[in-house]
Write a protein that holds these residues in place. Structure first.
Motif, PDB file in Angstrom:
ATOM      1  N   THR A  30      -5.987   4.258   7.031  1.00 17.16           N
ATOM      2  CA  THR A  30      -6.871   3.437   7.470  1.00 17.16           C
ATOM      3  C   THR A  30      -6.565   1.726   7.653  1.00 17.16           C
ATOM      4  OG1 THR A  30      -8.083   4.496   6.264  1.00 17.16           O
ATOM      5  CG2 THR A  30      -8.826   2.973   6.706  1.00 17.16           C
ATOM      6  N   TYR A  31      -6.137   1.261   7.083  1.00 16.68           N
ATOM      7  CA  TYR A  31      -6.391  -0.160   6.627  1.00 16.68           C
ATOM      8  C   TYR A  31      -5.450  -1.226   8.051  1.00 16.68           C
ATOM      9  CZ  TYR A  31      -4.587  -4.921   5.374  1.00 16.68           C
ATOM     10  OH  TYR A  31      -4.716  -6.602   4.723  1.00 16.68           O
ATOM     11  N   ILE A  62       0.999  -1.161  -0.270  1.00 14.39           N
ATOM     12  CA  ILE A  62       0.132  -0.518   0.027  1.00 14.39           C
ATOM     13  C   ILE A  62       0.948   1.335   0.317  1.00 14.39           C
ATOM     14  CG2 ILE A  62      -1.752   1.247   1.409  1.00 14.39           C
ATOM     15  CD1 ILE A  62      -2.619  -1.279   2.713  1.00 14.39           C
ATOM     16  N   ASP A  86      -2.405   7.647   3.421  1.00 12.41           N
ATOM     17  CA  ASP A  86      -3.975   8.074   3.952  1.00 12.41           C
ATOM     18  C   ASP A  86      -4.667   6.162   3.953  1.00 12.41           C
ATOM     19  OD1 ASP A  86      -4.022  10.183   4.495  1.00 12.41           O
ATOM     20  OD2 ASP A  86      -4.957  10.636   2.803  1.00 12.41           O
ATOM     21  N   ARG A  87      -4.333   5.129   2.721  1.00  7.50           N
ATOM     22  CA  ARG A  87      -4.931   3.357   2.722  1.00  7.50           C
ATOM     23  C   ARG A  87      -4.382   3.345   3.529  1.00  7.50           C
ATOM     24  NH1 ARG A  87      -4.745   1.246  -0.749  1.00  7.50           N
ATOM     25  NH2 ARG A  87      -3.125   1.996  -2.308  1.00  7.50           N
ATOM     26  N   ASN A 120      -0.277   4.209  -0.527  1.00 10.06           N
ATOM     27  CA  ASN A 120      -0.950   5.399  -0.215  1.00 10.06           C
ATOM     28  C   ASN A 120      -0.625   5.717   1.585  1.00 10.06           C
ATOM     29  OD1 ASN A 120      -3.321   6.919   0.847  1.00 10.06           O
ATOM     30  ND2 ASN A 120      -3.292   7.955  -1.251  1.00 10.06           N
TER      31      ASN A 120
END
Length: 231
Positions: free
Chosen positions: A191-192, A183, A187-188, A185
């Protein structure tokens, strides 16, 4: 050792790893009200060669964590321009982590290895070159990878650590994979990671201090842990 600054768990290794900075270094917290902090330090007796963490098919020790406790770990570094950012964020949240450094990376960037320790974090070994096929290399070559990793990190750190030989080494897998290898990104990623931690209600969390997205996501992750009441 208990430090009531707040909300995270740091590992302290008795043998098989470098001396634990988390139990040795005292730092003044600039903003205790917003700090995540360190709730307690766990000392691991490595003399019997224990294995911790769910991500393994081998026989593992019972978890030393209680519900909603987490350990931050960072693999594969150091990489100065990323590791420093991560160290600065950990300082800002007044918390500690465990870094499993690759031997050849440690030799390349010894000043960063020393910085990790000087800021009060724990340092472990992640072999010499991080081979993906260690199991298929045979016992002698596997031992050589592990021994060279310890030797390189000891040289970079400027202090002795235990080698394999006949002594026990505590081995750590993880409970929660941030997926920061895939991942990109920030932000992602944040969140993940928080979602995975919530699913398991804590655990040993895997990050990599060679990923720029990890450095960018870490402040959000630590703030999220604090807001959710993790220790």
């Amino acid at each position: 050792m208990l430090r009531r600054l707040g909300l995270i768990l740091a590992l302290s290794f008795i043998a098989g790893m470098t001396a634990a900075g988390a139990a040795q270094a005292e730092h003044t917290c600039a903003d205790p009200k917003s700090a995540l902090g360190v709730e307690r330090v766990v000392e691991i007796d490595a003399s019997t060669g224990p294995l911790f963490g769910d991500l393994s098919g081998l026989t593992r020790e019972e978890s030393f964590l209680q519900p909603r406790e987490v350990v931050l770990t960072f693999d594969d570094g150091p990489m100065p321009w990323i590791t420093k950012s991560i160290l600065d964020t950990l300082d800002r949240f007044c918390t500690k982590a465990t870094f499993f450094s690759v031997g050849r990376m440690a030799i390349a960037y010894p000043a960063t290895v020393k910085d990790v320790l000087s800021r009060g974090h724990t340092l472990g070994s992640h072999t010499w070159s991080h081979p993906l096929n260690l199991k298929r290399r045979g016992l002698d070559r596997a031992i050589d990878e592990i021994e060279r990793g310890f030797s390189a990190i000891a040289m970079a750190a400027g202090q002795p650590i235990a080698h394999l030989q006949s002594r026990g080494i505590a081995t750590f897998t993880v409970d929660v994979v941030s997926n920061d290898s895939y991942i990109g990104n920030a932000d992602r990623l944040a969140t993940y990671t928080l979602a995975q931690i919530d699913k398991r209600q804590g655990g040993i969390i895997l990050f990599h201090d060679i990923k720029s997205a990890t450095a960018k996501a870490l402040p959000v992750v630590l703030a999220g842990l604090r807001q959710r009441g993790y220790k």
